[in-house]
Enzyme design. Structure first.
Site, PDB file in Angstrom:
ATOM      1  N   SER A 113       0.843  -1.191   0.000  1.00 45.97           N
ATOM      2  CA  SER A 113       0.000   0.000   0.000  1.00 45.97           C
ATOM      3  C   SER A 113       0.878   1.241   0.000  1.00 45.97           C
ATOM      4  O   SER A 113       1.960   1.256   0.595  1.00 45.97           O
ATOM      5  CB  SER A 113      -0.927   0.012   1.228  1.00 45.97           C
ATOM      6  OG  SER A 113      -1.833   1.095   1.172  1.00 45.97           O
ATOM      7  N   ASP A 114       0.419   2.267  -0.680  1.00 44.29           N
ATOM      8  CA  ASP A 114       1.140   3.536  -0.679  1.00 44.29           C
ATOM      9  C   ASP A 114       0.139   4.661  -0.900  1.00 44.29           C
ATOM     10  O   ASP A 114      -0.871   4.484  -1.589  1.00 44.29           O
ATOM     11  CB  ASP A 114       2.211   3.579  -1.766  1.00 44.29           C
ATOM     12  CG  ASP A 114       3.278   4.616  -1.472  1.00 44.29           C
ATOM     13  OD1 ASP A 114       4.297   4.247  -0.860  1.00 44.29           O
ATOM     14  OD2 ASP A 114       3.087   5.801  -1.814  1.00 44.29           O
ATOM     15  N   GLN A 115       0.436   5.805  -0.306  1.00 43.01           N
ATOM     16  CA  GLN A 115      -0.496   6.928  -0.350  1.00 43.01           C
ATOM     17  C   GLN A 115       0.158   8.142  -0.980  1.00 43.01           C
ATOM     18  O   GLN A 115       1.316   8.465  -0.699  1.00 43.01           O
ATOM     19  CB  GLN A 115      -0.962   7.277   1.061  1.00 43.01           C
ATOM     20  CG  GLN A 115      -2.022   8.373   1.116  1.00 43.01           C
ATOM     21  CD  GLN A 115      -2.400   8.704   2.553  1.00 43.01           C
ATOM     22  OE1 GLN A 115      -1.684   9.430   3.240  1.00 43.01           O
ATOM     23  NE2 GLN A 115      -3.500   8.142   3.020  1.00 43.01           N
TER      24      GLN A 115
END
Length: 210
Positions: A70-72
């Site tokens: 996951s990455d934002q």
């Protein structure tokens, strides 16, 4: 498809704490990838690519696992990206730019079957409408929480909630860094339903470095 052991590809304590909410045992390992944006890459494309890249970076060493990446990426309406500030001065700049603005958070999510190479990807959109913030409010908030390791310079699960006039989106967990509703959908797609698993300890995570 039979469920495999889970691996969270992240060094973030925030993502680890969120994943613990599903009550599933999992391990944690930190991937190393280049997080620089590519030319003409949108925030959504960047977030999704980095989430997939994190999962794929750990696949050779974790062939029997399902790997969660996951990455934002946060951006202002003018397209300016808001990264982790790293220090007080940059955090002041970010919150000053965000004051009175609508900031979009794109949280990329990937679930990779490391053995087969099968993968599911998703990008969760969430929007935060910032109040018009005074310099004193910005200074007080940053001194109180020191959110220098958070994209956008705030922690919504703490005092940061006072920065906003409105939050818009289906999953507030994505603001913290891991869209649990989308992840639950992915796990169920592959036959792992968190609601039907035997009860386990509150925290079943184990940090592993290979």
């Amino acid at each position: 498809m039979n469920p495999h052991p889970l691996l969270l590809a992240s060094s973030s304590p925030y993502r680890r704490h969120l994943l613990e909410r599903l009550g599933l045992p999992f391990e944690v390992a930190s991937p190393e990838i280049d997080e620089s944006p590519a030319d003409n890459e949108t925030a959504e494309q960047l977030a999704t690519r980095l989430a997939q890249g994190k999962a794929e970076a750990l696949a050779p060493a974790w062939r029997d696992h399902w790997i969660i990446g996951s990455d934002q990426v946060a951006c202002l309406e003018d397209g300016m990206l808001l990264n982790k500030p790293g220090n007080h001065e940059r955090a002041v700049e970010q919150l000053d730019r965000s004051s009175g603005q609508r900031v979009s958070f794109m949280t990329g999510l990937a679930l990779l079957d490391a053995g087969s190479g099968k993968i599911q990807t998703h990008c969760e959109h969430f929007h935060a409408h910032f109040r018009s913030l005074s310099p004193d409010e910005i200074e007080h908030y940053l001194r109180a929480e020191q959110p220098y390791d958070c994209a956008g310079s705030f922690r919504v699960e703490g005092l940061g909630i006072a920065l906003f006039s409105q939050l818009e989106g289906r999953d507030p967990n994505s603001l913290v860094g891991l869209p649990l509703i989308a992840l639950n959908d992915m796990l169920r797609n592959w036959g792992l339903n968190p609601l039907l698993q035997p009860p386990g300890p509150i925290s079943a995570a184990r940090t592993v470095i290979r």
